[in-house]
Design an enzyme around this catalytic site. Structure first.
Site, PDB file in Angstrom:
ATOM      1  N   ASP A   8       0.855  -1.186   0.000  1.00  0.00           N
ATOM      2  CA  ASP A   8       0.000   0.000   0.000  1.00  0.00           C
ATOM      3  C   ASP A   8       0.896   1.243   0.000  1.00  0.00           C
ATOM      4  O   ASP A   8       2.083   1.173   0.337  1.00  0.00           O
ATOM      5  CB  ASP A   8      -0.893  -0.046   1.236  1.00  0.00           C
ATOM      6  CG  ASP A   8      -1.874   1.103   1.293  1.00  0.00           C
ATOM      7  OD1 ASP A   8      -2.269   1.609   0.220  1.00  0.00           O
ATOM      8  OD2 ASP A   8      -2.236   1.514   2.411  1.00  0.00           O
ATOM      9  N   ASP A  10      -0.355   5.021   0.945  1.00  0.00           N
ATOM     10  CA  ASP A  10      -0.685   5.948   2.029  1.00  0.00           C
ATOM     11  C   ASP A  10      -0.894   5.179   3.329  1.00  0.00           C
ATOM     12  O   ASP A  10      -1.671   4.214   3.394  1.00  0.00           O
ATOM     13  CB  ASP A  10      -1.946   6.732   1.682  1.00  0.00           C
ATOM     14  CG  ASP A  10      -1.817   7.504   0.374  1.00  0.00           C
ATOM     15  OD1 ASP A  10      -0.716   7.492  -0.209  1.00  0.00           O
ATOM     16  OD2 ASP A  10      -2.819   8.103  -0.074  1.00  0.00           O
ATOM     17  N   ASP A 130      -1.834  -0.722   5.869  1.00  0.00           N
ATOM     18  CA  ASP A 130      -2.289  -0.277   7.195  1.00  0.00           C
ATOM     19  C   ASP A 130      -3.787  -0.457   7.389  1.00  0.00           C
ATOM     20  O   ASP A 130      -4.286  -0.318   8.497  1.00  0.00           O
ATOM     21  CB  ASP A 130      -1.923   1.190   7.411  1.00  0.00           C
ATOM     22  CG  ASP A 130      -2.710   2.118   6.482  1.00  0.00           C
ATOM     23  OD1 ASP A 130      -3.240   3.130   6.964  1.00  0.00           O
ATOM     24  OD2 ASP A 130      -2.776   1.832   5.265  1.00  0.00           O
TER      25      ASP A 130
END
Length: 384
Positions: A8, A10, A130
């Protein structure tokens, strides 16, 4: 088969920017702590392809114009590239969550090529992100999950997501917000022990080897000085080695040294056989001074056996080892490991001479087994 890190952007590579969560100015770009340092180590030391997968809500709409996104995104990729961190592909979904696009994580619509191509080893690949959607994406891809999340609590999970947490938590192999721990986990699972045994009427040899270790060793051959030299190989190459040789020392040292060299070559060849395909450097060379002595070792792990030995000893034995057995040891290793070895040494002290040879050999091995940045097979022929 290629292993992949689906990463990922961001909240994983760069920090998120609430409340809009849109990284649309340079001021908002803040890299996750130590991410560049440890991603660089992952790229140079391990054998994963990097693939970026990111949801960018409404990209291309009035709420998030592409002219605000691409300069920032390309800047992030450029910074990473300057450190050798290259993504083989970047997949960006532009939809909103309510559109329920199959391309939006945790959907796999953007990643179907990886599911269809047997070239990729998805069970040994990871999704790093996240969001809980990254965990679900890992499940949908058949990967494991590394969840960027503090170890003492869960990231915010919606009620719908929480209902399936029990079904996916077993694929979460690591939950941390520390990139050092991510690197250490991936490094640790890449370490694999290889074992080879050789039993004859004259000797019984068992060697356990791990290529990318810490230089730890347990050596028992019944020949003290030989043990010392083999320890130098482990210590200076960072190859973990356990060597147990029981030989007919009541006859002489020949069989024990020869069969140790053969077995070490066999287990080493077994260990690097797959690494060649993953892109080892292949060539290694080292020049080691030791007081009055200077030893050089050059080697090629290209699959052909050859020993070139240019060393003269003036003593019949060092310790309990006949000096003629040193070249025989390296010849045995070269034949079994299928490698070229060129060894030279000059000097007055015979102990220093052979010890510096073993140290130079270890350093050359350490260089040759390193993974190159391109992960290409190290041969213009396409075959080793």
């Amino acid at each position: 088969m290629k292993k992949i890190l689906f990463i990922d952007r961001d909240g994983t590579i760069i920090k998120e920017s609430p409340p809009t969560y849109q990284i649309d100015t340079l001021e908002k770009v803040e890299f996750y702590p130590n991410v560049i340092f440890f991603l660089t180590k992952i790229v140079h030391e391990l054998t994963y392809d990097l693939v970026m997968v990111t949801n960018q809500d409404g990209l291309g709409t009035e709420r998030f114009p592409e002219k605000n996104f691409w300069p920032i995104h390309n800047h992030i990729l450029k910074v990473l590239k300057t450190e050798g961190i290259n993504f083989s592909s970047v997949h960006i979904d532009k939809t909103f969550q309510e559109e329920k696009s199959p391309n939006r994580k945790p959907g796999t619509g953007m990643l179907t090529s990886y599911l269809k191509d047997s070239y990729y080893d998805l069970p040994k690949s990871f999704v790093i992100g996240d969001r809980f959607t990254d965990v679900i994406l890992a499940k949908n891809l058949g990967c494991k999950s590394i969840w960027i999340n503090k170890e003492d609590h869960n990231h915010i999970i919606s009620s719908n997501e929480f209902s399936i947490y029990e079904d996916v938590k077993n694929i979460i192999v690591l939950k941390t917000d520390n990139w050092k721990k991510i690197y250490e986990y991936l490094k640790n699972i890449s370490k694999k022990f290889f074992v080879h045994k050789r039993t004859t009427l004259e000797t019984d040899v068992k060697i356990t080897l791990r290529l990318y270790g810490k230089g730890k060793s347990e050596i028992q051959t019944g020949l003290g000085f030989f043990d010392h030299l083999l320890q130098q190989i482990s210590f200076h190459s960072l190859i973990d080695l356990n060597i147990y040789t029981k030989g007919d020392l009541h006859v002489d040292e020949h069989h024990s040294i020869e069969d140790t060299g053969i077995t070490l070559g066999k287990v080493f060849h077994k260990a690097i056989n797959n690494k060649k395909k993953q892109g080892i450097e292949r060539y290694g060379f080292s020049l080691i001074p030791m007081d009055d002595c200077l030893s050089t070792v050059a080697l090629d792990l290209g699959g052909r056996s050859q020993l070139s030995w240019n060393v003269q000893f003036l003593r019949e034995k060092i310790g309990k080892i006949p000096t003629e057995m040193f070249s025989h040891f390296f010849k045995s290793f070269s034949s079994s490991a299928k490698c070229n070895l060129h060894i030279r040494s000059t000097g007055e002290n015979e102990h220093h001479k052979i010890e510096s040879i073993f140290k130079a050999f270890a350093k050359a091995l350490k260089m040759a087994i390193q993974i190159n940045s391109s992960h290409h097979l190290p041969s213009s022929k396409g075959l080793l």
